[in-house]
Motif scaffolding. Structure first.
Motif, PDB file in Angstrom:
ATOM      1  N   UNK A  40       0.828  -1.210   0.000  1.00  0.00           N
ATOM      2  CA  UNK A  40       0.000   0.000   0.000  1.00  0.00           C
ATOM      3  C   UNK A  40       0.861   1.258   0.000  1.00  0.00           C
ATOM      4  N   UNK A  41       1.957   1.238   0.750  1.00  0.00           N
ATOM      5  CA  UNK A  41       2.857   2.390   0.747  1.00  0.00           C
ATOM      6  C   UNK A  41       3.562   2.520  -0.595  1.00  0.00           C
ATOM      7  N   UNK A  42       3.909   1.380  -1.211  1.00  0.00           N
ATOM      8  CA  UNK A  42       4.579   1.419  -2.511  1.00  0.00           C
ATOM      9  C   UNK A  42       3.658   1.995  -3.585  1.00  0.00           C
ATOM     10  N   UNK A  43       2.402   1.547  -3.603  1.00  0.00           N
ATOM     11  CA  UNK A  43       1.447   2.045  -4.590  1.00  0.00           C
ATOM     12  C   UNK A  43       1.178   3.528  -4.370  1.00  0.00           C
ATOM     13  N   UNK A  44       1.060   3.930  -3.112  1.00  0.00           N
ATOM     14  CA  UNK A  44       0.783   5.337  -2.815  1.00  0.00           C
ATOM     15  C   UNK A  44       1.929   6.248  -3.239  1.00  0.00           C
ATOM     16  N   UNK A  45       3.141   5.701  -3.323  1.00  0.00           N
ATOM     17  CA  UNK A  45       4.308   6.513  -3.680  1.00  0.00           C
ATOM     18  C   UNK A  45       4.425   6.765  -5.177  1.00  0.00           C
ATOM     19  N   UNK A  46       3.637   6.049  -6.004  1.00  0.00           N
ATOM     20  CA  UNK A  46       3.743   6.162  -7.453  1.00  0.00           C
ATOM     21  C   UNK A  46       2.613   7.000  -8.026  1.00  0.00           C
ATOM     22  N   UNK A  47       2.918   7.678  -9.113  1.00  0.00           N
ATOM     23  CA  UNK A  47       1.874   8.381  -9.854  1.00  0.00           C
ATOM     24  C   UNK A  47       1.103   7.371 -10.707  1.00  0.00           C
ATOM     25  N   UNK A  48       0.001   7.802 -11.290  1.00  0.00           N
ATOM     26  CA  UNK A  48      -0.818   6.907 -12.110  1.00  0.00           C
ATOM     27  C   UNK A  48      -0.018   6.344 -13.279  1.00  0.00           C
ATOM     28  N   UNK A  58      25.637 -16.301  -5.747  1.00  0.00           N
ATOM     29  CA  UNK A  58      26.431 -15.214  -5.197  1.00  0.00           C
ATOM     30  C   UNK A  58      25.597 -13.951  -4.981  1.00  0.00           C
ATOM     31  N   UNK A  59      24.506 -13.865  -5.698  1.00  0.00           N
ATOM     32  CA  UNK A  59      23.680 -12.662  -5.645  1.00  0.00           C
ATOM     33  C   UNK A  59      22.216 -13.060  -5.653  1.00  0.00           C
ATOM     34  N   UNK A  60      21.397 -12.357  -4.925  1.00  0.00           N
ATOM     35  CA  UNK A  60      19.977 -12.659  -4.895  1.00  0.00           C
ATOM     36  C   UNK A  60      19.363 -12.264  -6.237  1.00  0.00           C
ATOM     37  N   UNK A  61      19.054 -13.265  -7.065  1.00  0.00           N
ATOM     38  CA  UNK A  61      18.565 -13.012  -8.413  1.00  0.00           C
ATOM     39  C   UNK A  61      17.236 -12.286  -8.397  1.00  0.00           C
ATOM     40  N   UNK A  62      16.334 -12.683  -7.488  1.00  0.00           N
ATOM     41  CA  UNK A  62      15.030 -12.040  -7.417  1.00  0.00           C
ATOM     42  C   UNK A  62      15.168 -10.563  -7.067  1.00  0.00           C
ATOM     43  N   UNK A  63      15.979 -10.260  -6.063  1.00  0.00           N
ATOM     44  CA  UNK A  63      16.149  -8.869  -5.652  1.00  0.00           C
ATOM     45  C   UNK A  63      16.870  -8.070  -6.735  1.00  0.00           C
ATOM     46  N   UNK A  64      17.797  -8.737  -7.467  1.00  0.00           N
ATOM     47  CA  UNK A  64      18.503  -8.044  -8.528  1.00  0.00           C
ATOM     48  C   UNK A  64      17.551  -7.675  -9.663  1.00  0.00           C
ATOM     49  N   UNK A  65      16.686  -8.617 -10.053  1.00  0.00           N
ATOM     50  CA  UNK A  65      15.718  -8.331 -11.109  1.00  0.00           C
ATOM     51  C   UNK A  65      14.763  -7.225 -10.684  1.00  0.00           C
ATOM     52  N   UNK A  66      14.329  -7.281  -9.414  1.00  0.00           N
ATOM     53  CA  UNK A  66      13.428  -6.239  -8.922  1.00  0.00           C
ATOM     54  C   UNK A  66      14.137  -4.889  -8.891  1.00  0.00           C
ATOM     55  N   UNK A  67      15.408  -4.889  -8.499  1.00  0.00           N
ATOM     56  CA  UNK A  67      16.167  -3.642  -8.436  1.00  0.00           C
ATOM     57  C   UNK A  67      16.291  -3.015  -9.820  1.00  0.00           C
ATOM     58  N   UNK A  68      16.491  -3.862 -10.849  1.00  0.00           N
ATOM     59  CA  UNK A  68      16.593  -3.349 -12.215  1.00  0.00           C
ATOM     60  C   UNK A  68      15.274  -2.741 -12.672  1.00  0.00           C
ATOM     61  N   UNK A  69      14.152  -3.372 -12.274  1.00  0.00           N
ATOM     62  CA  UNK A  69      12.851  -2.892 -12.717  1.00  0.00           C
ATOM     63  C   UNK A  69      12.426  -1.621 -11.983  1.00  0.00           C
ATOM     64  N   UNK A  70      12.764  -1.508 -10.695  1.00  0.00           N
ATOM     65  CA  UNK A  70      12.294  -0.343  -9.930  1.00  0.00           C
ATOM     66  C   UNK A  70      13.366   0.729  -9.806  1.00  0.00           C
ATOM     67  N   UNK A 126      11.034   6.354  -5.377  1.00  0.00           N
ATOM     68  CA  UNK A 126      10.076   6.221  -4.278  1.00  0.00           C
ATOM     69  C   UNK A 126       9.708   4.760  -4.040  1.00  0.00           C
ATOM     70  N   UNK A 127       9.647   3.985  -5.117  1.00  0.00           N
ATOM     71  CA  UNK A 127       9.332   2.567  -4.982  1.00  0.00           C
ATOM     72  C   UNK A 127      10.473   1.833  -4.293  1.00  0.00           C
ATOM     73  N   UNK A 128      11.706   2.184  -4.652  1.00  0.00           N
ATOM     74  CA  UNK A 128      12.868   1.576  -3.998  1.00  0.00           C
ATOM     75  C   UNK A 128      12.873   1.915  -2.508  1.00  0.00           C
ATOM     76  N   UNK A 129      12.476   3.147  -2.195  1.00  0.00           N
ATOM     77  CA  UNK A 129      12.455   3.562  -0.785  1.00  0.00           C
ATOM     78  C   UNK A 129      11.473   2.727   0.025  1.00  0.00           C
ATOM     79  N   UNK A 130      10.277   2.496  -0.527  1.00  0.00           N
ATOM     80  CA  UNK A 130       9.260   1.779   0.247  1.00  0.00           C
ATOM     81  C   UNK A 130       9.512   0.274   0.294  1.00  0.00           C
TER      82      UNK A 130
END
Length: 377
Positions: free
Chosen positions: A198-206, A233-245, A250-254
């Motif tokens: 909910x905080x992540x969605x609220x931080x983004x514009x439409x 050696x690296x968290x693949x899921x978090x790495x993919x998410x980091x690339x996308x966000x 603001x999304x990275x912050x939340x």
């Protein structure tokens, strides 16, 4: 608004926590002829066993970061990759070496079910994203947050299908190993997922929401063998998410930074001095530093180190801001689109069904009879 977890779940057999930090403060049970042990003697014996297993200078994996609290309590943070067998081994080795008083994992009460599910069931569940799951996510988190949660599950399911491995294996290993350590508590240390979404969605514009949803919907790149090796050696899921966000600060912050703060807070809450049991009320109280093992994604370790010595107030990051005008408009747009698609689907199916019925010989015959009857009139 979701509140923080006041009393995180722990092992069913857990006794009142008692932790030993120095062997000289623990009374010993003298060996001798077989005898019936009192409760106090049995407790002392278990504590002594735990002390013997706990090593003063443990041999720890390189993925472990050691932090020390102000009262001398020690926290061993194991940085893990959620799709890695090596991470499971690191968690098992760390818990066996330090014999902790508390194990804290990067889970919340909404994801605790994965601890007791077998690997096969988790693998099937991760691959199956059904309408029922979507409805449950929407009921729990709202329309936009629920849809975003399902899109993130799609990312996880994509990795699961490519690797043939269910996520969260390190948490299940931590749960099993903690149950083997005498008087070890098991805490859920992550912020409740509805609050995060909910905080992540609220931080983004439409438009940012649409752009992010588009990127998640069309994530289908294959994962190579090199990616699998990098995953160790690296968290693949978090790495993919980091690339996308990455383009959405603001999304990275939340999703990342605020959870770093929450995880740090929960680890510090767990790392408190513990009172040793007393043979009688006349005996003076003795407290010793505790030993804690934290199991978190390796992407959170730098943030935990950074926040370890700072003053933390988690009240702000636990509040859910009211929806903005764009948020209300987007929710109405999503609902209208859903109703429109549903209506169009029913209309198309109705036309198709009518065409099929009318093309049947019996229907053709009936229509001819009706037509001929009208012509005679």
């Amino acid at each position: 608004m979701e509140g923080e977890e006041k009393q995180p779940p722990q092992e069913a057999d857990t006794e009142p926590v008692v932790t030993v930090g120095a062997s000289e403060v623990v009374p010993r049970v003298l060996s001798g002829e077989s005898q019936n042990l009192s409760d106090a003697d049995a407790l002392t014996l278990l504590l002594e066993m735990k002390l013997r297993r706990r090593r003063e200078r443990p041999s720890l994996p390189r993925t472990v970061t050691e932090l020390v609290a102000e009262d001398g309590s020690r926290v061993y943070v194991v940085g893990t990759a959620h799709f890695s067998d090596d991470s499971r081994k690191d968690v098992v080795k760390t818990i066996r070496e330090v014999q902790p008083d508390v194990v804290v994992v990067e889970l919340c009460q909404y994801r605790v079910s994965m601890l007791k599910m077998d690997e096969g069931a988790l693998l099937r569940e991760a691959k199956e994203i059904s309408l029922e799951k979507l409805q449950q996510a929407v009921r729990q988190n709202g329309v936009m947050s629920g849809l975003m949660q399902m899109l993130l599950l799609k990312v996880s399911a994509h990795i699961t299908e490519q690797l043939g491995m269910a996520p969260g294996g390190e948490f299940r290993e931590a749960f099993k190993e903690a149950s083997k350590v005498p008087f070890c508590k098991f805490h859920l240390g992550d912020r409740p997922i509805p609050v995060t979404f909910k905080r992540a969605i609220a931080a983004l514009s439409f438009w940012q929401k649409l752009k992010l949803a588009w990127g998640l919907c069309f994530l289908s790149d294959p994962i190579s063998k090199d990616d699998v090796e990098r995953c160790k050696q690296k968290d693949l899921l978090e790495q993919m998410m980091a690339e996308m966000i990455g383009e959405f600060p603001d999304l990275h912050r939340t999703i990342v930074s605020e959870r770093d703060v929450y995880l740090t807070y929960m680890l510090r809450q767990a790392a408190r001095r513990l009172e040793l049991p007393r043979a009688s009320d006349a005996e003076p109280r003795k407290c010793v530093p505790s030993v804690v093992v934290g199991v978190v994604g390796m992407g959170h370790v730098p943030g935990i180190e950074k926040n370890w010595t700072t003053d933390l107030n988690i009240q702000e990051i636990m509040t859910v801001p009211p929806p903005s005008i764009s948020g209300r408009v987007s929710r109405l747009a999503v609902k209208a689109a859903f109703v429109g698609l549903l209506g169009y689907g029913l209309y198309w199916m109705g036309r198709r069904a009518t065409s099929l019925v009318l093309s049947l010989p019996v229907a053709q015959y009936c229509l001819q009879r009706v037509s001929s009857a009208r012509s005679h009139k």
